[in-house]
Design a protein around this motif. Structure first.
Motif, mmCIF file in Angstrom:
data_model
loop_
_atom_site.group_PDB
_atom_site.id
_atom_site.type_symbol
_atom_site.label_atom_id
_atom_site.label_comp_id
_atom_site.label_asym_id
_atom_site.label_seq_id
_atom_site.Cartn_x
_atom_site.Cartn_y
_atom_site.Cartn_z
ATOM 1 N N LYS A 205 0.834 -1.204 0.000
ATOM 2 C CA LYS A 205 0.000 0.000 0.000
ATOM 3 C C LYS A 205 0.864 1.248 0.000
ATOM 4 O O LYS A 205 0.541 2.248 -0.648
ATOM 5 C CB LYS A 205 -0.913 -0.014 1.241
ATOM 6 N N HIS A 208 2.006 2.056 -3.327
ATOM 7 C CA HIS A 208 0.920 2.678 -4.077
ATOM 8 C C HIS A 208 0.892 4.186 -3.834
ATOM 9 O O HIS A 208 0.613 4.974 -4.739
ATOM 10 C CB HIS A 208 -0.417 2.047 -3.680
ATOM 11 N N LYS A 340 -10.765 5.117 2.933
ATOM 12 C CA LYS A 340 -10.316 5.692 1.674
ATOM 13 C C LYS A 340 -10.343 7.216 1.717
ATOM 14 O O LYS A 340 -9.647 7.884 0.949
ATOM 15 C CB LYS A 340 -11.199 5.199 0.524
ATOM 16 N N GLU A 347 -5.413 5.322 6.503
ATOM 17 C CA GLU A 347 -5.878 4.189 5.693
ATOM 18 C C GLU A 347 -5.013 2.963 5.955
ATOM 19 O O GLU A 347 -5.520 1.844 6.114
ATOM 20 C CB GLU A 347 -5.834 4.547 4.205
ATOM 21 N N GLN A 348 -3.698 3.147 6.059
ATOM 22 C CA GLN A 348 -2.802 2.017 6.307
ATOM 23 C C GLN A 348 -2.947 1.490 7.724
ATOM 24 O O GLN A 348 -2.880 0.284 7.953
ATOM 25 C CB GLN A 348 -1.359 2.439 6.037
ATOM 26 N N LEU A 351 -6.141 -0.510 7.619
ATOM 27 C CA LEU A 351 -5.917 -1.757 6.870
ATOM 28 C C LEU A 351 -5.158 -2.760 7.731
ATOM 29 O O LEU A 351 -5.506 -3.950 7.773
ATOM 30 C CB LEU A 351 -5.136 -1.455 5.590
#
Length: 394
Positions: A205, A208, A340, A347-348, A351
């Motif tokens: 991620k 990304h 999101k 977000e990480q 997650l």
């Protein structure tokens, strides 16, 4: 200035407890309720109802918790559910409604991560090595303990990847190593695996988001590899024990830890057949007794007298039915969708927690334990609140 720090400290008291006292007693989740009441009272005195209006209107995770709480309350009166789950759910819900999320910022989370990581290591060294009690001697059950440790491992690795200060990077790298050491010493296979899978996903991620620091990653790999060599004895012992259990299962002996889990999971269709929609609630022991009387399960499984199925997904569908299982899946999936809007950091973090708990749920019931349920609901709930500003936080 002192008054400001005092007020902030009282509001943050539940999170301070989640990084310290949560490790120290099997009933630490009950004390957590007192911490939450102090936090809520301080928030209301300081901010009034301003935060309540904002949180209820904008935070969809709170809406989901309201729906889950309504169903759990119905189940409680219909066939009974764990009072520990109800208590953690309502306490978390009330805190999320009143909490000023801006207090749990990147700096505060870093401090809590350092405290939580060091406290976890002290506990595991003291009880497992100094007192030589092993994982069964922990104040908190070893599996919830390691789930909490794995959560702080995720925090430390994400914060490491999102800090630019060399001093902070070194501190967070040390916290990564500390949490890995705690996980290995706690001898819990499922959460150790969950931690490393979560780290892999977080690194992907991070790629990304184009934020990855190759020097940090390379250094982390080298040091983590070194830690595995240092701690190879407990790792090898756990691998050897797993191999022994595997060979027992191959020989048809299902009385080992893994074998008993297989027996439990095999009994699920029989346990849920009479109430697929709403489940059997807290009547699982009586259902096990009925199956034993019909010779549908073994003596070893009956002697175990399980209170849960060592698999959160199966446990939910048996105890709370299809409706409860669907709500549980929303509890796992909706936060990731909502994250999101929060930017790379939160977000990480979200997650990572979801992956830890999702994988841990394959062999345990982290949402049944008050300590780990608080960890999931409160951190996930607060991280989701950062989307209220409608701007990316990186």
């Amino acid at each position: 200035m002192f008054k400001k720090y005092l007020i902030n400290g009282l509001i943050l008291l539940p999170f301070i407890w989640l990084s310290t006292g949560i490790y120290l007693s099997n009933d630490s989740d009950k004390t957590m309720v007192i911490m939450i009441l102090i936090s809520i009272t301080t928030s209301l005195i300081t901010f009034g109802i301003k935060e309540i209006k904002k949180n209820i209107i904008n935070n969809r995770f709170i809406w989901l918790l309201l729906v889950i709480f309504s169903y759990m309350l119905f189940s409680y009166f219909y066939h009974g559910v764990s009072s520990r789950e109800i208590r953690a759910l309502i306490a978390s819900l009330l805190l999320l409604i009143t909490f000023p999320h801006q207090l749990l910022n990147k700096i505060t989370l870093s401090i809590l991560t350092v405290i939580g990581s060091i406290t976890g290591l002290i506990v595991v060294i003291y009880f497992s090595i100094i007192l030589n009690l092993g994982r069964n001697g922990f104040p908190v059950n070893a599996i919830p303990f390691s789930t909490i440790t794995a959560t702080y491992l995720i925090f430390s690795i994400v914060l490491l990847l999102h800090c630019n200060n060399l001093k902070t990077q070194i501190i967070m790298l040390l916290m990564v190593l500390i949490n890995i050491s705690s996980l290995i010493l706690s001898e819990t296979r499922g959460t150790l695996l969950a931690g490393f899978i979560a780290i892999i996903f977080i690194l992907l991620k991070t790629l990304h988001f184009n934020k990855i620091n190759l020097k940090i990653i390379a250094t982390s790999v080298v040091i983590i590899t070194g830690m595995f060599f240092i701690l190879k004895q407990p790792i090898e012992q756990r691998i050897e024990q797993t191999a022994i259990e595997y060979h027992k299962i191959e020989a048809g002996n299902l009385t080992s830890s893994i074998g008993l889990r297989f027996q439990l999971w095999d009994s699920v269709p029989m346990l849920m057949k009479d109430d697929i929609l709403l489940g059997v609630g807290n009547n699982i022991r009586s259902e096990i007794d009925n199956l034993y009387k019909k010779n549908d399960i073994s003596q070893s499984l009956y002697d175990l007298q399980p209170t849960h199925l060592h698999n959160q997904y199966l446990d939910k569908i048996v105890k709370n039915g299809v409706l409860g299982f669907i709500l549980f899946m929303f509890l796992l999936l909706l936060p990731f969708v909502l994250s999101k809007k929060t930017g790379a950091l939160y977000e990480q973090l979200t997650l990572g927690i979801i992956i830890i708990f999702s994988i841990a749920s394959l062999t345990d019931v982290p949402f049944n334990h008050g300590q780990t349920l608080f960890i999931y609901l409160l951190f996930i709930g607060i991280f989701n609140m950062f989307s209220l500003n409608n701007k990316k936080i990186k």
